[in-house]
Scaffold this active site. Sequence first.
Site, PDB file in Angstrom:
ATOM      1  N   HIS A 262       0.844  -1.205   0.000  1.00  0.00           N
ATOM      2  CA  HIS A 262       0.000   0.000   0.000  1.00  0.00           C
ATOM      3  C   HIS A 262       0.868   1.239   0.000  1.00  0.00           C
ATOM      4  O   HIS A 262       2.080   1.162   0.173  1.00  0.00           O
ATOM      5  CB  HIS A 262      -0.993  -0.026   1.167  1.00  0.00           C
ATOM      6  CG  HIS A 262      -0.382   0.095   2.522  1.00  0.00           C
ATOM      7  ND1 HIS A 262       0.453  -0.866   3.053  1.00  0.00           N
ATOM      8  CD2 HIS A 262      -0.475   1.062   3.479  1.00  0.00           C
ATOM      9  CE1 HIS A 262       0.836  -0.498   4.268  1.00  0.00           C
ATOM     10  NE2 HIS A 262       0.288   0.678   4.558  1.00  0.00           N
TER      11      HIS A 262
ATOM     12  N   HIS B 235       1.374   3.983   1.830  1.00  0.00           N
ATOM     13  CA  HIS B 235       1.922   4.775   2.936  1.00  0.00           C
ATOM     14  C   HIS B 235       3.447   4.906   2.844  1.00  0.00           C
ATOM     15  O   HIS B 235       4.138   3.958   2.460  1.00  0.00           O
ATOM     16  CB  HIS B 235       1.519   4.167   4.278  1.00  0.00           C
ATOM     17  CG  HIS B 235       0.088   4.421   4.619  1.00  0.00           C
ATOM     18  ND1 HIS B 235      -0.616   3.649   5.504  1.00  0.00           N
ATOM     19  CD2 HIS B 235      -0.775   5.381   4.180  1.00  0.00           C
ATOM     20  CE1 HIS B 235      -1.857   4.122   5.599  1.00  0.00           C
ATOM     21  NE2 HIS B 235      -1.980   5.163   4.801  1.00  0.00           N
TER      22      HIS B 235
ATOM     23  N   ASP C  83       5.788   4.862   4.977  1.00  0.00           N
ATOM     24  CA  ASP C  83       6.646   3.909   5.689  1.00  0.00           C
ATOM     25  C   ASP C  83       6.664   2.535   5.010  1.00  0.00           C
ATOM     26  O   ASP C  83       7.266   1.585   5.521  1.00  0.00           O
ATOM     27  CB  ASP C  83       6.253   3.806   7.173  1.00  0.00           C
ATOM     28  CG  ASP C  83       4.845   3.305   7.392  1.00  0.00           C
ATOM     29  OD1 ASP C  83       3.946   3.657   6.595  1.00  0.00           O
ATOM     30  OD2 ASP C  83       4.624   2.551   8.358  1.00  0.00           O
ATOM     31  N   HIS C  84       6.028   2.429   3.837  1.00  0.00           N
ATOM     32  CA  HIS C  84       6.106   1.209   3.019  1.00  0.00           C
ATOM     33  C   HIS C  84       6.670   1.485   1.623  1.00  0.00           C
ATOM     34  O   HIS C  84       6.906   0.550   0.865  1.00  0.00           O
ATOM     35  CB  HIS C  84       4.726   0.552   2.899  1.00  0.00           C
ATOM     36  CG  HIS C  84       4.227   0.063   4.227  1.00  0.00           C
ATOM     37  ND1 HIS C  84       4.214  -1.265   4.595  1.00  0.00           N
ATOM     38  CD2 HIS C  84       3.775   0.742   5.305  1.00  0.00           C
ATOM     39  CE1 HIS C  84       3.761  -1.383   5.833  1.00  0.00           C
ATOM     40  NE2 HIS C  84       3.487  -0.176   6.281  1.00  0.00           N
TER      41      HIS C  84
ATOM     42  N   HIS D 273      -7.466  -0.673   5.420  1.00  0.00           N
ATOM     43  CA  HIS D 273      -6.433   0.216   5.979  1.00  0.00           C
ATOM     44  C   HIS D 273      -6.184   1.347   4.976  1.00  0.00           C
ATOM     45  O   HIS D 273      -6.163   2.521   5.336  1.00  0.00           O
ATOM     46  CB  HIS D 273      -5.173  -0.587   6.252  1.00  0.00           C
ATOM     47  CG  HIS D 273      -4.009   0.245   6.709  1.00  0.00           C
ATOM     48  ND1 HIS D 273      -3.998   0.903   7.917  1.00  0.00           N
ATOM     49  CD2 HIS D 273      -2.809   0.535   6.111  1.00  0.00           C
ATOM     50  CE1 HIS D 273      -2.842   1.556   8.043  1.00  0.00           C
ATOM     51  NE2 HIS D 273      -2.113   1.345   6.961  1.00  0.00           N
TER      52      HIS D 273
ATOM     53  N   ASP E  31      -0.211  -3.886   6.231  1.00  0.00           N
ATOM     54  CA  ASP E  31      -0.873  -3.326   7.417  1.00  0.00           C
ATOM     55  C   ASP E  31      -2.348  -3.729   7.490  1.00  0.00           C
ATOM     56  O   ASP E  31      -3.172  -3.019   8.071  1.00  0.00           O
ATOM     57  CB  ASP E  31      -0.776  -1.788   7.417  1.00  0.00           C
ATOM     58  CG  ASP E  31       0.640  -1.301   7.679  1.00  0.00           C
ATOM     59  OD1 ASP E  31       1.533  -2.140   7.889  1.00  0.00           O
ATOM     60  OD2 ASP E  31       0.847  -0.075   7.664  1.00  0.00           O
TER      61      ASP E  31
ATOM     62  N   HIS F 147       4.358  -4.434  10.625  1.00  0.00           N
ATOM     63  CA  HIS F 147       4.775  -3.875  11.919  1.00  0.00           C
ATOM     64  C   HIS F 147       4.663  -4.926  13.012  1.00  0.00           C
ATOM     65  O   HIS F 147       3.908  -5.884  12.903  1.00  0.00           O
ATOM     66  CB  HIS F 147       3.872  -2.694  12.328  1.00  0.00           C
ATOM     67  CG  HIS F 147       3.876  -1.558  11.367  1.00  0.00           C
ATOM     68  ND1 HIS F 147       4.727  -0.479  11.464  1.00  0.00           N
ATOM     69  CD2 HIS F 147       3.109  -1.317  10.269  1.00  0.00           C
ATOM     70  CE1 HIS F 147       4.496   0.375  10.479  1.00  0.00           C
ATOM     71  NE2 HIS F 147       3.519  -0.105   9.734  1.00  0.00           N
TER      72      HIS F 147
HETATM   73 ZN   LIG Z   1       0.002   1.750   6.483  1.00  0.00          ZN
END
Ligand SMILES: [Zn+2]
Length: 256
Positions: free
Chosen positions: A57, A59, A61-62, A115, A134, A172
């Site tokens: 996805h 985001h 942090d990915h 998400h 996530d 995570h």
């Molecule tokens: Zn995420």
Amino acid sequence: MAKLEIYQFPTRADNYGVLIHDPETGATAAIDAPEADPILAALQDKGWTLTDILITHHHADHTAGVEALKKKTGCTVYGPAREAGLIPGLDVEVKEGDAVAVGNAKGRVIETPGHTRGHVSYYFPDDAVVFVGDTLFSVGCGRLLEGDAPTMWSSLSKLAALPPETEVYCGHEYTGANCRFALTVEPENEALQARAKEVAENDAKGLPSLPTTIGLELATNPFLRPSSAAIQHRLGMEGQALDAVFGEVRSRKDRF
Ligand SMILES: [Zn+2]
């Protein structure tokens, strides 16, 4: 066919990086790209060369490491078609049921929105492993940032239907905090009590509690257990629709 080799390592504040390697062809994919340097270091540690990135996805942090990794290695970047405009360097847009190959290892795309609007998971049935980003965490699930409870429940139900021995790699590690919440929803669940104890021991030793398995999550994760009579009773929601019970568990976790 040789099994995929899988290497998981911590990165950023609380992300996991994961590399998957097909020993027959040397192909290596990163699951998401939280940041470039730790992934490059992990590749060097293993002596592997990056050929692909599978994005779950959009985001940051990915995806923050995508462009630097692509520049350095010339790898091919796969990611959800529904988030195409949001993912830098995306080469191949994927949808439900699409095949994804890492060397000779055959994966399949499972759309798992909730998400984010276009979140996907990558399932490798011959290796009995799924990479869920996530969407599903151990004893938890992702926040509903771009989807509602019925959407997320439908996504989690697809993952819950995979064979119980399937190993689950998540974006995570929040397992300790997730267990503390889960015990407020289903305190009498003995499998959950045992998992909480195991996770506390892992945390004390600085060890991960991932990967998990679908079977372990079915037994312990309140977000996969809205059919539990104990959970329904605790929430005062006996006999209500599963997506509604799931939604109530999710909103209690948001306030926990
Ligand atoms: Zn995420």
